[in-house]
Design an enzyme around this catalytic site. Structure first.
Site, mmCIF file in Angstrom:
data_model
loop_
_atom_site.group_PDB
_atom_site.id
_atom_site.type_symbol
_atom_site.label_atom_id
_atom_site.label_comp_id
_atom_site.label_asym_id
_atom_site.label_seq_id
_atom_site.Cartn_x
_atom_site.Cartn_y
_atom_site.Cartn_z
ATOM 1 N N CYS A 1 -8.652 1.448 -26.657
ATOM 2 C CA CYS A 1 -9.142 2.752 -27.098
ATOM 3 C C CYS A 1 -8.541 3.156 -28.452
ATOM 4 O O CYS A 1 -8.852 2.560 -29.467
ATOM 5 C CB CYS A 1 -8.879 3.790 -26.011
ATOM 6 S SG CYS A 1 -9.924 5.261 -26.153
ATOM 7 N N HIS A 2 -7.651 4.146 -28.502
ATOM 8 C CA HIS A 2 -6.961 4.483 -29.748
ATOM 9 C C HIS A 2 -5.704 3.645 -29.946
ATOM 10 O O HIS A 2 -5.073 3.704 -31.007
ATOM 11 C CB HIS A 2 -6.583 5.967 -29.784
ATOM 12 C CG HIS A 2 -7.762 6.891 -29.957
ATOM 13 N ND1 HIS A 2 -8.475 7.369 -28.884
ATOM 14 C CD2 HIS A 2 -8.359 7.402 -31.065
ATOM 15 C CE1 HIS A 2 -9.453 8.152 -29.328
ATOM 16 N NE2 HIS A 2 -9.402 8.193 -30.643
ATOM 17 N N GLU B 1 -15.779 9.104 -31.182
ATOM 18 C CA GLU B 1 -14.934 10.194 -31.687
ATOM 19 C C GLU B 1 -15.781 11.423 -31.984
ATOM 20 O O GLU B 1 -15.393 12.560 -31.669
ATOM 21 C CB GLU B 1 -14.197 9.748 -32.954
ATOM 22 C CG GLU B 1 -12.951 10.562 -33.270
ATOM 23 C CD GLU B 1 -11.810 10.278 -32.293
ATOM 24 O OE1 GLU B 1 -11.634 11.082 -31.353
ATOM 25 O OE2 GLU B 1 -11.095 9.278 -32.484
#
Length: 244
Positions: free
Chosen positions: A153-154, A184
């Site tokens: 993910c991030h 996002e």
């Protein structure tokens, strides 16, 4: 005693004889979205699900964060996944919670002790991992020692500062994924991000591979494993366990 060939072991039997590996989980120390008071941190299923997969295989997990000590969980992730059994079990796991309340400092970690590093997601890492050279050095050390670098993910923002000894970015020319610009925008948080993660990874030479929003997507390129979003957390853990 006969000297005939040793029969091949079945795959599940190999799993039983493989030595447990030490895996370093990187969590954020950052608990706010930018300069706002909106709480963030590491994202629950993106830690709980890979942890569950790896511990079931007998691997040993150590937690590290930029500041050490208590690593903040994104409270929104706790609410969103309150009915997820793996997440519930993780939050009830006293050993895991004690480790997250007392994460190691980067200065306490030796890259040579670990076979793999895993960067957990959440919006927090966007603010404290891109510039953290201490953790970057650990990640490069693990990779150049023949270990595995993984993220979800991030979490791939932790790969941004990873430069190999030859000066190239670790992700240059490699297939990679992460939380997409579209995702996002979908959660309406692009405006508070320091930069668009997908865009930055492309700028650093990564070959970015995305699928439809919220669908599982795991990219494995040699000893680099990345997942796109929370739905990719378990598959990333499984891909990492397979390489270990």
């Amino acid at each position: 005693m006969n000297g005939g060939p040793v029969p091949d072991l079945l795959n599940d039997e190999w799993d039983k004889v493989k030595m447990p590996a030490k895996v370093l989980f990187v969590l954020t120390s950052h608990d706010k979205l930018g300069v706002s008071d909106h709480k963030t941190g590491w994202y629950l299923p993106e830690v709980a699900h890979p942890y569950h997969v790896l511990k079931a295989k007998g691997h040993e997990i150590t937690f590290v964060s930029p500041k050490g000590g208590k690593a903040p969980m994104d409270p929104g992730s706790g609410e969103a996944f309150k009915d997820d059994q793996i997440c519930k079990n993780f939050l009830a796991n006293k050993e895991a919670m004690a480790a997250i309340d007392n994460t190691r400092k980067p200065s306490e970690i030796k890259a040579s002790d670990f076979k793999a590093i895993f960067y957990a997601g959440g919006h927090g890492p966007m603010f404290d991992l891109p510039q953290n050279q201490e953790i970057a050095k650990i990640g490069v050390g693990i990779y150049e020692n023949g270990g595995i670098v993984s993220a979800v993910c991030h979490g791939p923002v932790g790969l941004v500062p990873l430069k190999l000894s030859n000066g190239d970015h670790l992700i240059k020319g490699k297939k990679i994924t992460a939380f997409t610009n579209e995702e996002e925008d979908g959660v309406q948080l692009m405006s508070v991000m320091p930069f668009p993660l997908e865009t930055r990874l492309k700028e650093l030479g990564g070959t970015f591979v995305a699928v439809d929003m919220w669908k599982p997507n795991v990219q494995v390129d040699g000893r680099l494993i990345t997942g796109q979003n929370p739905a990719s957390a378990t598959p990333v853990g499984e891909a990492l366990a397979k390489l270990l």
